[in-house]
Write an enzyme that holds these catalytic residues in place. Structure first.
Site, PDB file in Angstrom:
ATOM      1  N   GLN A   1       0.332 -10.988  -2.982  1.00  0.00           N
ATOM      2  CA  GLN A   1      -1.010 -10.463  -2.790  1.00  0.00           C
ATOM      3  C   GLN A   1      -1.583  -9.980  -4.124  1.00  0.00           C
ATOM      4  OE1 GLN A   1      -0.051  -7.412   0.178  1.00  0.00           O
ATOM      5  NE2 GLN A   1      -1.221  -8.592   1.667  1.00  0.00           N
TER       6      GLN A   1
ATOM      7  N   CYS B   1       0.791  -1.232   0.000  1.00  0.00           N
ATOM      8  CA  CYS B   1       0.000   0.000   0.000  1.00  0.00           C
ATOM      9  C   CYS B   1       0.825   1.285   0.000  1.00  0.00           C
ATOM     10  CB  CYS B   1      -1.015  -0.017   1.133  1.00  0.00           C
ATOM     11  SG  CYS B   1      -0.433  -0.654   2.702  1.00  0.00           S
TER      12      CYS B   1
ATOM     13  N   ARG C   1       6.933 -11.555   5.003  1.00  0.00           N
ATOM     14  CA  ARG C   1       6.567 -11.364   6.397  1.00  0.00           C
ATOM     15  C   ARG C   1       7.237 -12.434   7.250  1.00  0.00           C
ATOM     16  NH1 ARG C   1       0.155  -9.732   5.605  1.00  0.00           N
ATOM     17  NH2 ARG C   1       0.599  -7.884   4.334  1.00  0.00           N
TER      18      ARG C   1
ATOM     19  N   HIS D   1      -5.526  -0.898  -4.481  1.00  0.00           N
ATOM     20  CA  HIS D   1      -5.789   0.274  -3.654  1.00  0.00           C
ATOM     21  C   HIS D   1      -6.555   1.272  -4.489  1.00  0.00           C
ATOM     22  CE1 HIS D   1      -2.439  -1.703  -1.568  1.00  0.00           C
ATOM     23  NE2 HIS D   1      -3.110  -1.336  -0.492  1.00  0.00           N
TER      24      HIS D   1
ATOM     25  N   ASP E   1      -3.280  -7.401  -4.874  1.00  0.00           N
ATOM     26  CA  ASP E   1      -3.472  -6.233  -4.035  1.00  0.00           C
ATOM     27  C   ASP E   1      -3.971  -5.054  -4.856  1.00  0.00           C
ATOM     28  OD1 ASP E   1      -3.413  -5.234  -1.522  1.00  0.00           O
ATOM     29  OD2 ASP E   1      -1.242  -4.979  -1.409  1.00  0.00           O
TER      30      ASP E   1
ATOM     31  N   HIS F   1      -8.303  -0.308   0.785  1.00  0.00           N
ATOM     32  CA  HIS F   1      -7.382  -1.430   0.588  1.00  0.00           C
ATOM     33  C   HIS F   1      -8.221  -2.653   0.228  1.00  0.00           C
ATOM     34  CE1 HIS F   1      -3.982   0.474   2.988  1.00  0.00           C
ATOM     35  NE2 HIS F   1      -5.033   1.204   3.352  1.00  0.00           N
TER      36      HIS F   1
ATOM     37  N   LYS G   1     -12.404  -3.228   8.627  1.00  0.00           N
ATOM     38  CA  LYS G   1     -12.383  -4.022   7.402  1.00  0.00           C
ATOM     39  C   LYS G   1     -13.570  -4.959   7.344  1.00  0.00           C
ATOM     40  CE  LYS G   1      -9.553  -7.854   9.175  1.00  0.00           C
ATOM     41  NZ  LYS G   1      -8.310  -8.642   9.043  1.00  0.00           N
TER      42      LYS G   1
END
Length: 663
Positions: free
Chosen positions: A405, A358, A387, A409, A407, A536, A490
């Site tokens: 991910q 992000c 991670r 945004h 991912d 997100h 979320k």
């Protein structure tokens, strides 16, 4: 004796009653054998709890979620008692209920063997049959220390009280089951006839009235576990078990476990040659083999196409960044434990492997001036992040250290937020259904206490926006108090697989904080500079985890459009190989992943091999087929059609792949 007024709450019904002083919750529900505990004033209590004037009391039944947790925690005590009966030197750790079961940790001289576990279960069944009474009593810290002087791990917990959950892992928060809030309590297991003490444990409770109120349980397995989840602490032996409200429920769960073992993606990954975890790379770092890579490529390509159709734009970002980026975002304050240690480069500058994408997508937004005409701006990336998961929690593809991910945004104005959230949820659910998952509910996670940034008003606003978007989907909405990220609430999509297990998949978060921290701006229609709002969104969660979920959902028999090999040609003799290779060339030209088995194996062995590899379609050819321009068309389930014209066989395969038929 004076009377008391109490209210019995059953779902939406309230029943006001007058009872005698000294009445217990057990007296109140004596006619209902399914009630094993009560909720008094919103707090769980044993049935032995003596009611006070004005109490509002709700029954907790054995088959309810709270009831199951109480049964499981009570069973954990019984198993711990059995362990200390058989192994008197064993020291007690903690024993909380968990999803579908419980565990209890022990400090013992050597790991438990399979025979030990059988003996422990046998002794636990004797304790259950004996009907020992669970009896709660309040003790002072000094009294607890004196009584548990021989239990070093219990001594560590005494005095922690509500602060028991301050460790690094979930195990630490599980320690809260051992201590009360503001007071310490010990539960005695008392002999049903004599009332003599059989065993005791530091515990907050509540518990079932007697061990006979444990309807069905099983000891499952043992494993090593660090005390309170920290690698700095001693390694204990953990016994896992399960307990249910009936023998039928236990049998059903055990059947599900057996089916889950057959579907274990780690086993299927090896059998189908999809991926592996080379020890040379380290825990939680997977490599995908060609067949696994084929599935992953199809997943990603289809997702890319759907994103383009939905107005997303693709970006790419690096895997490493200076620490400044995560200092601004706040991740170094709130997420440092999940990040790999920094690398000191360029004369002392710290660089980090990125744990999320992000902040980099924010930098793309900020790379030039933005106008309201560009909003909503939807940026998407298959971004690999890293991670640091502790080695003890790494698990196949579902918990890894290197993860990709899907991912996105989304940056928009305040008045665009409701529509964007609604459209995003519809898009997410639609794409998940395309992959064959259809049974969903939504979970709304709210502000985490003590680990959040932003004002109360911002959190209330963001949470309400998500709630409104969720309610439009017509799905069950479940609250998850305190489960949000540090920067915003979320919604997570919870999906059930083919054997009824629930998986958390897509997440959608409203973020008022990052745009402020990065001082993001766009020029509004009136010429003023305005701050965008940020959403997100991870659709699969991670490619690796979603891959594992699909593999287990389909038990390795992926639908034709996702299968790594969609068709295999099986010649009856070597003379028929060229004919099948010509057919394979036609299929390949249409984008079908096809192989011809030209090995020395006999035809029946080739068929068995294709079935073991869970190939959707087998095209078998002999002399008659070649003469007629046909094939014997065999399916994964063993059924077969003979003399099928080649063009018809090709068309059927193409149709199943194009329409994503789940066969």
């Amino acid at each position: 004796m004076s009377d008391l007024r109490v209210t019995v709450q059953h779902a939406e019904q309230r029943d006001d009653r007058v009872v005698a002083t000294g009445t217990t919750a057990a007296d109140l529900f004596a006619a209902d054998r399914s009630v094993i505990a009560a909720r008094v004033g919103g707090r769980q209590r044993d049935l032995a709890y003596v009611l006070a004037d004005g109490d509002v009391v709700e029954p907790i039944t054995v088959g309810s979620p709270d009831g199951r947790a109480i049964v499981r925690h009570s069973t954990a005590h019984v198993v711990a008692q059995a362990v200390q009966d058989l192994f008197p030197k064993a020291k007690l750790g903690i024993g909380p209920p968990i999803q579908n079961g419980f565990y209890y940790d022990f400090d013992v001289e050597k790991p438990f063997s399979a025979e030990d576990l059988k003996a422990i279960e046998k002794r636990a069944r004797e304790i259950v049959k004996a009907g020992q009474k669970f009896s709660r009593r309040v003790v002072s810290d000094d009294e607890a220390r004196a009584e548990l002087a021989d239990e070093p791990y219990k001594l560590e917990l005494i005095g922690l009280k509500s602060g028991a959950g301050t460790g690094d892992e979930a195990d630490a928060s599980d320690a809260s089951v051992e201590v009360g809030e503001g007071e310490l309590t010990i539960y005695d297991n008392l002999d049903a006839k004599s009332g003599e003490l059989c065993w005791k444990d530091l515990c907050r409770g509540p518990h079932v009235p007697t061990t006979r109120h444990i309807p069905a349980f099983a000891v499952q397995r043992s494993a090593a576990a660090y005390w309170r989840g920290s690698e700095k602490n001693p390694q204990l032996q953990r016994i896992y078990g399960t307990a249910w409200e009936s023998k039928e429920a236990l049998a059903q769960h055990q059947h599900m476990l057996a089916e889950a073992e057959k579907r274990d993606h780690r086993r299927l990954g090896a059998e189908l040659d999809l991926f592996s975890f080379p020890t040379e790379l380290g825990p939680g770092l997977a490599v995908f083999h060609p067949r696994g890579g084929a599935i992953r490529t199809v997943m990603e390509d289809y997702s890319r196409r759907r994103h383009i159709e939905a107005g997303y734009e693709f970006v790419n970002t690096p895997h490493i960044t200076k620490s400044t980026l995560y200092e601004i975002s706040g991740h170094l304050d709130w997420f440092a434990d999940g990040m790999y240690p920094p690398m000191s480069l360029d004369g002392g500058t710290d660089y980090y492997l990125k744990p999320m994408n992000c902040p980099m997508h924010i930098l793309i937004f900020k790379s030039r001036g933005r106008s309201y005409r560009e909003l909503p701006l939807r940026l998407f990336e298959f971004g690999t992040v890293y991670r640091y998961e502790k080695s003890g929690v790494v698990h196949g593809l579902t918990r890894v250290r290197g993860l990709t991910q899907d991912d996105a945004h989304l940056f928009c104005s305040r008045d665009q937020l409701p529509e964007e959230l609604d459209n995003t949820l519809k898009f997410v659910l639609g794409l998940l259904r395309d992959y064959g998952l259809t049974d969903f509910y939504l979970e709304l996670s709210t502000r985490p206490e003590g680990k959040a940034i932003g004002t109360d008003e911002e959190w209330v606003d963001a949470t309400q926006l998500l709630r409104e978007a969720a309610e439009k989907q017509g799905l069950e909405l479940v609250m998850d108090p305190g489960g949000g990220a540090f920067y915003g609430p979320k919604i997570s999509v919870q999906a059930k697989d083919a054997i009824g297990r629930t998986w958390q998949l897509s997440t959608i978060q409203v973020d008022f904080q990052m745009p402020q921290r990065f001082e993001m701006e766009y020029q509004a229609a009136d010429g003023t500079r305005q701050r965008p709002f940020m959403i997100h969104r991870a659709l699969f969660g991670t490619i690796e985890r979603f891959f594992a979920i699909l593999l287990e959902h389909y038990a390795g028999a992926m639908p034709p459009w996702l299968a790594p090999v969609q068709a295999v040609g099986i010649p009856i003799t070597d003379d028929h190989v060229p004919y099948l290779k010509d057919i394979a060339a036609k299929l390949t030209a249409k984008g079908i992943r096809v192989e011809v088995d030209s090995s020395d194996n006999r035809m029946q062995k080739k068929i068995r091999d294709a079935q073991k590899q869970k190939v959707p379609y087998m095209l078998i050819a002999g002399d008659d087929d070649v003469a007629k321009g046909a094939v014997s068309f065999r399916y994964r389930d063993g059924s077969q059609r003979n003399g099928v014209p080649v063009d018809e066989a090709v068309a059927e395969i193409l149709d199943a792949v194009d329409r994503r038929i789940q066969v």
